[in-house]
Write a protein that holds these residues in place. Structure first.
Motif, PDB file in Angstrom:
ATOM      1  N   LYS A   7       0.856  -0.938   0.046  1.00  0.00           N
ATOM      2  CA  LYS A   7      -0.184   0.007   0.029  1.00  0.00           C
ATOM      3  C   LYS A   7       0.881   1.435  -0.293  1.00  0.00           C
ATOM      4  N   ASN A  11       1.518   4.005  -3.218  1.00  0.00           N
ATOM      5  CA  ASN A  11       1.487   5.641  -3.189  1.00  0.00           C
ATOM      6  C   ASN A  11       2.802   6.225  -3.444  1.00  0.00           C
ATOM      7  N   LYS A  60      -2.159   8.615 -11.550  1.00  0.00           N
ATOM      8  CA  LYS A  60      -3.119   8.074 -10.874  1.00  0.00           C
ATOM      9  C   LYS A  60      -4.513   7.814 -11.722  1.00  0.00           C
ATOM     10  N   TYR A 266      -8.484   5.131  -3.696  1.00  0.00           N
ATOM     11  CA  TYR A 266      -7.160   4.595  -3.669  1.00  0.00           C
ATOM     12  C   TYR A 266      -6.237   5.691  -3.178  1.00  0.00           C
ATOM     13  N   LEU A 267      -6.434   6.952  -3.617  1.00  0.00           N
ATOM     14  CA  LEU A 267      -5.249   7.916  -3.007  1.00  0.00           C
ATOM     15  C   LEU A 267      -5.486   8.298  -1.650  1.00  0.00           C
ATOM     16  N   GLN A 270      -4.119   5.478   0.425  1.00  0.00           N
ATOM     17  CA  GLN A 270      -2.889   5.458   0.523  1.00  0.00           C
ATOM     18  C   GLN A 270      -2.255   6.408   1.882  1.00  0.00           C
TER      19      GLN A 270
END
Length: 464
Positions: A7, A11, A60, A266-267, A270
């Motif tokens: 993870k 990022n 991204k 997702y962002l 992270q």
């Protein structure tokens, strides 16, 4: 530990892509002009900032910052090419907007080629590294395959492509699958209860592959998985039942429907993972004098060990040991049986306000929540998060109703909504609903609010 590190690595990849773009840009100017941009043209910093912004966002958007388990190199090359072409076009437009005509457009062609080669080469090397790791059993995911004879090609691919990191726990299917793959994994009958299998084993994903199926069957299977936070994937031509939290994931050329009613930003996820690691590290370092002081107080005020170690249930049923400063007498578990009639909580949880098993220093530690400090080591090791549903003990989980299990679909935390909303004054069912509401509405802002309320709770010292 590779699972937890992945993870953070994903990022970090977005920033690596920016660094590769910067390197490519300066290399292109060196090849064209014979010098680096920062040395000759100070205002080229504008283009460096533009590269940083758009390469991060485009990385991204094209999902290049993720390490996929089954993505073919052709798809990676396509996304690298799309990023480079889009980003270089924006860079060319910026040259016009900021009147940087002395740079020209020809160096941008060099930049695009260099960036494409370096980025794709980096991605290939990275993917090869993770593939080798998964072939050796690291970073694996436990899956259950539900299907008929049409599931055979997918099972063959899972067996063949060990770099996907999938471990087949069970196959629920017909006699054809039983005869062919009985030696690979236990093959259960087509009518076997998937719900009980998920409850009794650690399962990350359920993959559903059948030639003929009914919508009711699909909905029931998806509900069984989403109810407890297990990912559901399906191969079928019928994708009209897609919901807001569903998407298509490709394994080579085979599209599978994926439904997940857990946080998917997702962002943000992270950022949460990075915060957990950095914050827990600094707490352990900066609060080391507090750790030493409390350890001495616990040691010299009552007999027994300094720390209390207890098995807890974490993400999707994974067991781990949680650590606290010991706040009770050493035979607390033996005395618990004689105090069950004094339990002030409903459901499978035992809580008692004036628990006679608690030591004097233990009462202070509980009121201030300082007994939870050692759990920052659990956060650092990746078993827990700073904010998240509290980790239950295995016996409590055995007494859960089915809908309670979805609280295990997020990594457990040191503090949560329940911790800052009344604790023992909240009924068990309401506690469970609060945890599910946290999962459904999770955001970094919500974590921040709970974090601040936790500090307030520690200052007020209203814990039991």
């Amino acid at each position: 530990m590779l699972r937890e590190k992945e993870k953070v690595v994903n990022n970090f990849l977005a920033f690596v892509e920016v660094a590769i773009a910067w390197l490519s840009f300066n290399a292109s100017l060196f090849l064209y002009f014979g010098h680096f941009s920062f040395i000759k043209y100070k205002d080229s910093i504008i283009l460096h900032l533009i590269i940083a912004l758009f390469w991060y966002l485009l990385g991204k958007y094209f999902r290049l910052a993720q390490v996929h388990r089954s993505r073919p190199y052709s798809a990676i090359l396509f996304n690298c090419l799309a990023l480079v072409l889009t980003g270089t076009s924006i860079l060319g437009l910026s040259v016009l907007v900021f009147n940087l005509y002395y740079i020209g457009f020809e160096p941008l062609v060099y930049f695009a080629l260099i960036n494409l080669v370096l980025m794709f080469g980096f991605k290939m090397s990275l993917y090869e590294f993770f593939k080798r790791a998964r072939k050796h059993g690291r970073n694996s995911r436990a899956i259950v395959i539900v299907g008929d004879y049409t599931a055979a090609p997918f099972i063959e691919q899972v067996i063949k492509y060990k770099e996907w990191g999938y471990k087949i726990v069970s196959i629920i299917g017909d006699e054809v699958l039983s005869k062919t793959y009985g030696g690979i994994a236990p093959v259960l009958g087509p009518d076997y209860d998937v719900a009980s299998l998920i409850e009794n084993k650690t399962i990350d994903e359920v993959i559903f592959i059948k030639e003929h199926m009914e919508v009711e069957e699909i909905e029931e299977m998806a509900h069984v998985c989403s109810e407890v936070g297990v990912i559901f994937r399906m191969y079928s031509p019928f994708f009209n039942m897609l919901k807001s939290k569903a998407h298509i994931h490709h394994y080579n050329t085979m599209p599978l429907l994926t439904i997940a009613n857990i946080p998917t930003d997702y962002l943000a996820i992270q950022v949460k993972a990075i915060f957990d690691f950095i914050f827990s590290f600094f707490v352990i370092v900066l609060a080391s004098p507090v750790f030493i002081t409390l350890s001495l107080l616990v040691k010299f005020t009552s007999e027994g060990p300094i720390f209390f170690k207890q098995k807890r249930v974490g993400l999707r049923g994974r067991k781990f040991y949680a650590y606290k400063f010991r706040t009770m007498v050493v035979n607390a578990e033996e005395l618990k049986a004689t105090l069950m009639e004094e339990n002030e909580m409903d459901g499978p949880v035992f809580k008692m306000k004036n628990d006679p098993r608690i030591t004097k220093i233990g009462r202070f530690l509980r009121k201030t929540s300082l007994d939870e400090l050692p759990q920052f080591f659990n956060v650092l090791m990746g078993d827990m998060s700073v904010v998240g549903p509290r980790p239950p003990v295995p016996q409590e989980v055995k007494e859960y109703e089915r809908w309670h299990l979805r609280r295990l679909s997020m990594k457990p935390g040191i503090t949560c909504t329940w911790q800052v909303s009344g604790r023992n004054d909240i009924p068990f069912e309401e506690w469970m609903k609060m945890d599910l509401a946290y999962i459904d509405n999770w955001s970094l802002k919500l974590d921040f609010v709970i974090f601040l309320k936790t500090i307030r709770t520690m200052i007020i010292a209203d814990g039991h």
